[in-house]
Design a protein around this motif. Sequence first.
Motif, short mmCIF file in Angstrom:
data_model
loop_
_atom_site.label_atom_id
_atom_site.label_comp_id
_atom_site.label_asym_id
_atom_site.label_seq_id
_atom_site.Cartn_x
_atom_site.Cartn_y
_atom_site.Cartn_z
N ILE A 1 0.84 -1.21 0.00
CA ILE A 1 0.00 0.00 0.00
C ILE A 1 0.87 1.25 0.00
O ILE A 1 0.63 2.20 -0.76
N MET A 2 1.90 1.27 0.86
CA MET A 2 2.78 2.43 0.92
C MET A 2 3.57 2.60 -0.38
O MET A 2 4.02 3.70 -0.69
N GLY A 3 3.71 1.53 -1.14
CA GLY A 3 4.38 1.61 -2.43
C GLY A 3 3.46 2.06 -3.55
O GLY A 3 3.86 2.06 -4.72
N GLY A 4 2.22 2.40 -3.21
CA GLY A 4 1.30 2.94 -4.21
C GLY A 4 0.33 1.95 -4.81
O GLY A 4 -0.36 2.28 -5.79
N CYS A 5 0.23 0.74 -4.26
CA CYS A 5 -0.74 -0.23 -4.78
C CYS A 5 -2.16 0.27 -4.53
O CYS A 5 -2.53 0.58 -3.40
N GLN A 6 -2.95 0.34 -5.58
CA GLN A 6 -4.33 0.81 -5.49
C GLN A 6 -5.28 -0.40 -5.40
O GLN A 6 -5.10 -1.40 -6.10
N CYS B 1 -12.90 0.48 1.60
CA CYS B 1 -12.09 0.29 0.38
C CYS B 1 -11.75 1.60 -0.31
O CYS B 1 -10.70 1.70 -0.95
N GLN B 2 -12.61 2.61 -0.19
CA GLN B 2 -12.35 3.84 -0.94
C GLN B 2 -11.08 4.55 -0.45
O GLN B 2 -10.47 5.32 -1.19
N ASP B 3 -10.64 4.25 0.77
CA ASP B 3 -9.42 4.87 1.28
C ASP B 3 -8.17 4.31 0.61
O ASP B 3 -7.08 4.84 0.80
N TYR B 4 -8.32 3.23 -0.14
CA TYR B 4 -7.17 2.59 -0.77
C TYR B 4 -7.18 2.75 -2.29
O TYR B 4 -6.44 2.08 -2.99
N ASP B 5 -8.05 3.63 -2.79
CA ASP B 5 -8.13 3.90 -4.23
C ASP B 5 -8.10 5.41 -4.40
O ASP B 5 -9.01 6.11 -3.95
N LYS C 1 3.45 -5.79 -14.65
CA LYS C 1 4.55 -6.43 -13.93
C LYS C 1 4.99 -5.65 -12.70
O LYS C 1 6.16 -5.69 -12.31
N ASP C 2 4.08 -4.92 -12.08
CA ASP C 2 4.42 -4.30 -10.80
C ASP C 2 3.19 -4.37 -9.89
O ASP C 2 2.10 -4.76 -10.30
N ALA C 3 3.39 -4.02 -8.64
CA ALA C 3 2.31 -4.12 -7.65
C ALA C 3 1.55 -2.80 -7.59
O ALA C 3 1.54 -2.12 -6.56
N SER C 4 0.90 -2.43 -8.69
CA SER C 4 0.25 -1.12 -8.75
C SER C 4 -1.26 -1.18 -8.55
O SER C 4 -1.86 -0.19 -8.15
N ARG C 5 -1.89 -2.34 -8.82
CA ARG C 5 -3.36 -2.39 -8.66
C ARG C 5 -3.82 -3.80 -8.33
O ARG C 5 -3.38 -4.77 -8.94
N TYR C 6 -4.72 -3.87 -7.36
CA TYR C 6 -5.35 -5.12 -6.94
C TYR C 6 -6.85 -4.89 -6.93
O TYR C 6 -7.32 -3.78 -6.66
N HIS C 7 -7.62 -5.94 -7.21
CA HIS C 7 -9.07 -5.79 -7.34
C HIS C 7 -9.82 -6.55 -6.24
O HIS C 7 -9.42 -7.65 -5.84
#
Length: 548
Positions: free
Chosen positions: A289-294, A338-342, A409-415
């Motif tokens: 999350i701190m690395g910017g994963c949405q 969830c909205q706090d993480y997007d 190929k990076d940890a930028s978005r999870y659903h």
Amino acid sequence: TPQPPSSSAHVVSRMNDIQDATSPGAALGGPVACVSKVELRVACKALLDRDTLNKSDPCVILMVQNQGQWTELDRTEVIKSNLHPVFAKVFTLDYYFEEAQKLRFEVYDIHGTHSIGTRDDDFLGGVECTLGQVHAEEISGNNGYVELFFCAKKLDDKDLFSKSDPFLEIYRINDDGTEQLVHRTEVIKNNLNPVWEPFKVSLISLCSCDEDRKLKCLVWDYDSRGKHDFIGEFYATFREMQKIGGGSKVTWDCMNPKYKLKKKNYKNSGVVILSDLKLHRVYSFLDYIMGGCQIHFTVAIDFTASNGDPRNSCSLHYINPYQPNEYLKALIAVGEICQDYDSDKRFSALGFGARIPPNYEVSIILFKIQGVVEAYQNCLPKIQLYGPTNVSPIISRIAKLSAGEETIKDASRYHILLILTDGVVTDMADTREAIVRASYQPLSIIIVGVGNADFTDMQILDGDDGVLRSPKGEPVLRDIVQFVPFRDFKTASPAALAKCVLAEVPNQVVEYYSHKAICPMPPVPSCDSPTSLANTPTESLPAVGTTA
């Protein structure tokens, strides 16, 4: 009577395990209670001696109480002929702050190789306590682990007719000067140049994540009666160990202090060598999350006829101006977390099981959370509740959408897909197949059962009672489904529902990226997200298909 076993516990608290309950970005696992991993290490003192010729051969069984019944959780190794044993076994438990977790330690003198606790074994004593009563050291930070490869050369020969049988012990020296056993290797028989099996240990256990903490290492010649002969010792730090590399090894002189004083030309009692070191970093949910994963949130709402006519007050979709229905309660409780993480706070909203003139299709429309609520209320008078309850097209659609993230190929978005339904799905086989396919994607699925239907069959989709498989028998790669009946939370706060349904998401996020060997991105500077809520759709996407 025997002294109760003394134990020390180390609460392994990852960054995502400790949360401020008042912070707006409370953990997905819930704003109140956190779960930490606890390591218990056990030692005993002044045990009863039940053997005639030798001392007792003790073993400790750890039992936990569940619904009033004691069940064995794990057991230590057996230590031969020792009334003051220090066990190498590490017990690992989940720690729940809000629960009184009852533990029982039972100590046996073991006489055979069969199961412990039989008639042949002597019961030496037991003690009961709660996990909260055990001495705990709470540690936050890096929870990586290291794999160490030790060997030795030219160790002293302590045996008359054969060679020494060496084993190595590593102790961590605590801040108060006490020593904590970290690891005990296996015994290498009849060998002065032993190569011990590599072993893994967490950095918290090894050095409390302090690279300069002293480690006391002892080498012994094993004796079957428990009277091991001391070969030598040396002191090390994890920082020293990390000097290995480029083909070079780290070595220590194994010293016997008595020999050093008595023998004029004494050099050492052998050399201990660290031949290899592999450091593994274990990332936490907050690292990602701190690395910017949405966290992109999608909600799918059941518009089948079994919900009842929305104009009727008995309908599950009835809009009461003074009291939100169960669909709205579940949607708001989960969505507001969830909205706090997007960062853009735009959610996808789907409906299934309704006839929508003139094309009878399910459309995806992007809203902010308040927009989803109002869109749901506004669409009810315009649609015809119909059926069937087919959710596999929705799971497949979101899985396909999340599969696009793999190309990055990076940890930028999870659903996260939240499915709100009033009954058992009618396409169970297709749904199981869709979940198995989706388990390979950056996706978690939450299903909330609304109303009083029998949801027994829905538990199949939740992998808690076993591994979910496709109709062809293929297992899921990861457990990605959490099912919860809303009726269990009718009188509870919205936070309680959100905590329950989102509790597994942090681990699922970490598990996915760990499986893909994707590290978190570097921490990004914090920035303020827009706070205004849009009440109208901002974008329309193609239809997923028909539901009639």
